[in-house]
Design a protein around this motif. Structure first.
Motif, PDB file in Angstrom:
ATOM      1  N   GLU A   1     129.012 -20.446  -4.863  1.00 31.58           N
ATOM      2  CA  GLU A   1     128.606 -21.738  -4.313  1.00 31.58           C
ATOM      3  C   GLU A   1     127.326 -22.234  -4.972  1.00 31.58           C
ATOM      4  O   GLU A   1     126.416 -21.464  -5.266  1.00 31.58           O
ATOM      5  CB  GLU A   1     128.416 -21.610  -2.804  1.00 31.58           C
ATOM      6  N   ASP A   2     127.298 -23.557  -5.190  1.00 28.98           N
ATOM      7  CA  ASP A   2     126.136 -24.226  -5.770  1.00 28.98           C
ATOM      8  C   ASP A   2     125.783 -23.652  -7.147  1.00 28.98           C
ATOM      9  O   ASP A   2     124.626 -23.438  -7.474  1.00 28.98           O
ATOM     10  CB  ASP A   2     124.930 -24.131  -4.840  1.00 28.98           C
TER      11      ASP A   2
ATOM     12  N   SER B   1     135.626 -20.578   1.917  1.00 33.67           N
ATOM     13  CA  SER B   1     134.393 -19.939   1.488  1.00 33.67           C
ATOM     14  C   SER B   1     134.266 -18.584   2.177  1.00 33.67           C
ATOM     15  O   SER B   1     134.731 -18.398   3.303  1.00 33.67           O
ATOM     16  CB  SER B   1     133.180 -20.810   1.824  1.00 33.67           C
TER      17      SER B   1
ATOM     18  N   ASN C   1     133.307 -28.102   0.979  1.00 29.08           N
ATOM     19  CA  ASN C   1     132.019 -28.779   1.182  1.00 29.08           C
ATOM     20  C   ASN C   1     132.173 -30.093   1.940  1.00 29.08           C
ATOM     21  O   ASN C   1     131.275 -30.938   1.919  1.00 29.08           O
ATOM     22  CB  ASN C   1     131.363 -29.035  -0.172  1.00 29.08           C
TER      23      ASN C   1
ATOM     24  N   HIS D   1     133.934 -32.642   1.282  1.00 34.07           N
ATOM     25  CA  HIS D   1     134.205 -33.833   0.484  1.00 34.07           C
ATOM     26  C   HIS D   1     135.632 -34.297   0.763  1.00 34.07           C
ATOM     27  O   HIS D   1     136.564 -33.489   0.844  1.00 34.07           O
ATOM     28  CB  HIS D   1     134.071 -33.535  -1.013  1.00 34.07           C
TER      29      HIS D   1
ATOM     30  N   TYR E   1     132.166 -28.033  -7.527  1.00 32.40           N
ATOM     31  CA  TYR E   1     131.016 -28.856  -7.156  1.00 32.40           C
ATOM     32  C   TYR E   1     129.734 -28.050  -7.199  1.00 32.40           C
ATOM     33  O   TYR E   1     129.673 -26.907  -6.736  1.00 32.40           O
ATOM     34  CB  TYR E   1     131.216 -29.424  -5.747  1.00 32.40           C
TER      35      TYR E   1
ATOM     36  N   ASP F   1     125.974 -28.466  -5.846  1.00 34.70           N
ATOM     37  CA  ASP F   1     125.190 -29.295  -4.933  1.00 34.70           C
ATOM     38  C   ASP F   1     123.822 -29.656  -5.505  1.00 34.70           C
ATOM     39  O   ASP F   1     123.316 -30.767  -5.298  1.00 34.70           O
ATOM     40  CB  ASP F   1     125.013 -28.571  -3.594  1.00 34.70           C
TER      41      ASP F   1
END
Length: 829
Positions: free
Chosen positions: A40-41, A77, A256, A258, A316, A318
């Motif tokens: 993530e991120d 996740s 996330n 979206h 993605y 962030d």
């Protein structure tokens, strides 16, 4: 850029200290392939293989949130704490459920919501496509080619005799190619890329280099043309509404939150270079979330492929509020001759890093660079770096072929494989024969009778045969020597010639060739303007002896090489004794009521004067080919030169004939030519060829030294493109010893017109138009115009083009239809 390679390897050494391994399945236990798995991120990620397995290398031990993202399934996740070198994490994904969203438009008039979304994505494509305008990324690819056939023979010959290493057992027949690539790609948008390949692995070949590079498979749907090579029209291109029907099928949320819109993009005309599938767009940012589509092989001029299945997934980040491509897969299947094949390649893009300024020479003519050690990485290296685990089939293929490698370099093994291909049959007496000694790197070859059997009015039926010896001391150095025998039955005269050539390397391709002997030559400056096969058929079956010949006793030295990246030089020195020849046959054995014309190229009714006096002469040639902005693929021991389509190729040549036994035959000749080929958006491909030259002190030059043009008096064409060819011009009527200018312009619409006409678009033909001009002093200009159909044929067999020509020279001269057979140049001289 080379200085970054040790850092790159160090990075992966650290990166492999901790790994997450696992399997991703559906609720029913079905393995899921092409699942994006990433931290993530970040842009650190990988993808699952066909068995649903993945390996995610992490920078360090600690706490991470892992995102699992797959088309058709709900994103998920998972938090994990890594305390040891290998941590396992298996995941099950739920089937995605989509909702029909509200109509998204600010317009008072109701419009298609899918079109509204596509317009917003198109409006923001430049922004989304260049969030990281300058960056580097890590690239990994793995792919295979599988031969799907149970045939044991082809054209009456056993497949194992054609290629013992390919067809000797069922395993190799099943998976004939397997490879992996690891590289670092540098990008400077909008169009500059550089790739440094640090590792390359080919199953069964410890010296091989994989061909699946990142640049070669670059698809960018933010551009109007998602792929410039096949001119694929992106659904986000401004012109896309003219090519696609868009339907909003639903929306869903990712991990996330979206909102993702699933939009169907179907072709309005299936024969055009478009996708057929889905594109997923992110709400508000209007970035691409994924692409899942098919591309018809015939629509992009790959008729041997039924279809390409392309999938892309974006992840993605962030911190940068951006979406970057994480994985891509390409699957295709088709048929070559009678052999069915299928292929699949998976690509992982990770570790994106923004770059403020690249070193000055990063984006030069070198497009792809292979590290010197790239094909020498051991299994431990690949186990530590491979982001997509091998499937059971791939492991078995690697292990099996690696076991063979231990014996492949031994004399016993190489002799056993040579024994299969070296078998002599009566068929090889006709078509040709090769005898290899793979251990020594040598080969003897015999030129078969069938491919060289010919007929002309001077020699009657004639054949050219011979033997050659070839040795390849290394992967790049090659020496060849041969002896040829030409025998004409009607004139009952043998002629011998010989040659030896040596290629020093494949970096600048410096090569020399020494040849000499007695030959029968056609009147022509650089190459025979009349193809041997066409002249043989015309003479024997129609009584038309188009070509004219003379005897040349000669010795010649030639040398060529790349002096610089875009400049290739060539030179030659020749001593020749040119001797007149006369017809040995009055008429064809099959056409009794028609007599041949004389062998005089300037007067077919003159059987006494041969058109020139016997002479000897020294000739020197100097030539230079200039390719502007040529790109290079650099291997450790060779280069591949790729010309740019943005610029023309320029050729400059100087030729001098001197010390002739007849001084009037001395001459100087200077010429310049250029060729240009470019695809113009989706309007097709433009081809231009121009050539100009002038003789100095050549008013009485011998006729064989005239400038002769590529003419045609038959109804058969053998070129795929007529950018240096006239098709109604008599062969020798316009040959000149003064000056000339010729220009050829041809445009193939590649289906742009016919693809828009119902029913006709199913034929998959394309319209070709052309204009051809010739200007010679003291003669009226000669013009040809043409219109025709290319890609003519049926199914996957489309090797013809049919053109209608009209010619003018001070008024209308002639008209006719020419049937182009594109493969003729492969089987004739």
């Amino acid at each position: 850029m080379r200085k970054t390679l040790p850092l790159f390897l160090l990075f992966f050494t650290i990166y492999a200290n901790a790994q997450i391994k696992g399997k991703v399945t559906a609720l029913d236990g079905t393995p899921l392939a092409e699942v994006s798995v990433y931290i993530e991120d970040s842009t650190i990620g990988t993808s699952t293989n066909e068995e649903g397995k993945y390996e995610l290398n992490t920078l360090k031990k600690g706490n991470f949130t892992i995102i699992f993202q797959a088309l058709g399934y709900q994103s998920k996740s998972a938090k994990i704490k890594i305390t040891k070198e290998i941590q396992k994490l298996n995941i099950q994904l739920l089937t995605e459920t989509t909702e029909i969203p509200d109509v998204l438009t600010r317009s008072k008039k109701p419009i298609n919501p899918a079109v509204a979304i596509i317009k917003m994505a198109s409006k923001n494509r430049e922004l989304n496509g260049s969030i990281m305008k300058q960056h580097t990324l890590d690239f990994y690819s793995k792919g295979y080619i599988r031969l799907d056939t149970n045939k044991d023979t082809f054209l009456g010959q056993k497949l194992k005799d054609i290629d013992p290493q390919l067809f000797s057992d069922s395993l190799k027949r099943n998976l004939i190619y397997l490879s992996e690539t690891v590289s670092k790609i540098s990008v400077q948008k909008p169009s500059k890329m550089k790739e440094e390949i640090t590792a390359s692995k080919v199953s069964g070949n410890n010296k091989g280099f994989s061909f699946n590079s990142g640049i070669a498979v670059h698809f960018d749907f933010y551009k109007s043309e998602a792929n410039s090579l096949i001119r694929l029209i992106s659904p986000l291109a401004p012109i896309a509404p003219s090519y696609y029907n868009f339907v909003l099928e639903g929306s869903f949320k990712d991990a996330n939150d979206h909102i993702i819109y699933k939009i169907s993009a179907t072709p309005k005309r299936s024969s055009e270079p478009v996708i057929d599938g889905h594109i997923y767009i992110v709400d508000k940012s209007w970035a691409i979330y994924a692409v899942d589509a098919k591309i018809s092989g015939s629509s992009i001029n790959y008729p041997m492929v039924d279809s390409f299945e392309l999938q892309q997934n974006f992840i993605y980040n962030d911190s940068s509020n951006s979406w970057s491509k994480n994985n891509q897969s390409l699957f295709f299947k088709g048929k070559i001759l009678v052999f069915d094949f299928s292929s699949k390649f998976n690509y992982v893009y990770s570790n994106y890093h923004a770059v403020d300024t690249f070193p000055k020479n990063t984006f030069n003519q070198e497009l792809i660079l292979f590290d010197k050690e790239s094909n020498k990485r051991d299994n431990a290296y690949w186990e530590s770096i491979r982001p997509i685990p091998l499937t059971m089939d791939e492991k078995y293929n690697y292990e099996y072929k690696e076991s063979l490698l231990e014996n492949k370099s031994t004399k016993v093994y190489l002799d056993s494989t040579d024994q299969l291909s070296n078998r002599f049959t009566l068929l090889k007496l006709i078509k040709g024969y090769e005898h290899k000694n793979s251990f020594k790197g040598t080969k003897w070859s015999y030129r078969g009778l069938l491919s060289t059997f010919a007929f002309n009015a001077v020699q009657g039926f004639n054949v050219t045969t011979g033997v050659a010896y070839i040795t390849e001391a290394s992967d790049t150095e090659k020496t060849e020597a041969g002896i040829l025998l030409n025998y004409g039955i009607a004139e009952n005269k043998p002629r011998f010639s010989a040659y030896v050539s040596h290629l020093f390397n494949k970096v600048n391709f410096n090569k020399f060739n020494l040849s000499g002997g007695m030959t029968v030559e056609q009147f022509g400056q650089d190459k025979a303007p009349i193809k041997n096969l066409i002249n043989s058929i015309g003479s024997s079956w129609f009584g038309e002896n188009f070509a004219r010949f003379y005897q040349k006793d000669y010795i010649k030295f030639e040398y060529e090489q790349y002096a610089f990246t875009g400049i290739k030089i060539n030179t030659s020195l020749e001593y020749a004794n040119r001797i007149p020849l006369f017809n040995s046959m009055l008429r064809s054995p099959f056409i009794k009521d028609k007599y041949f014309e004389s062998n005089n190229p300037m007067d077919g009714s003159d059987f006494i004067d041969p058109g020139f006096e016997q002479n000897n002469i020294l000739k020197v040639k100097l030539g230079m080919d200039i390719v502007f902005d040529k790109k290079i693929v650099s291997y450790p021991n060779k280069r591949i030169y790729i010309p740019s389509s943005d610029y023309p190729v320029l050729s400059l040549n100087y030729e001098k004939g001197f010390s002739s036994s007849l001084s009037k035959y001395d001459f100087d000749f200077l010429s310049a030519s250029t060729k240009y080929s470019r695809t113009i958006s989706n309007f097709g491909r433009l081809n231009i060829g121009m050539d100009a030259g002038k003789f100095f002190d050549g008013n009485e030059v011998a006729f064989m030294d005239y400038k002769h043009f590529n003419a045609n008096q038959s109804f058969v064409g053998s070129n795929t493109i007529y950018d240096n060819q006239f098709n109604l011009l008599p062969y020798y009527d316009n040959s000149t010893n003064t000056s000339y200018f010729q220009a050829h312009i041809e445009h193939d619409f590649k289906g742009y017109i016919l693809n828009k006409i119902p029913l006709l678009n199913q034929l998959k033909y394309s319209i070709v138009i052309g204009s051809h001009q010739l200007y010679i002093p003291d003669k009226k200009p000669y013009h040809e115009i043409s219109i025709g159909l290319n890609n003519f044929g049926f199914g996957k067999f489309r090797v013809f083009r049919i053109d209608y020509f009209r010619s003018y020279q001070g008024g209308f001269q002639d008209q006719g239809v020419v049937i182009g057979i594109k493969f003729l140049d492969l089987i004739q001289k």
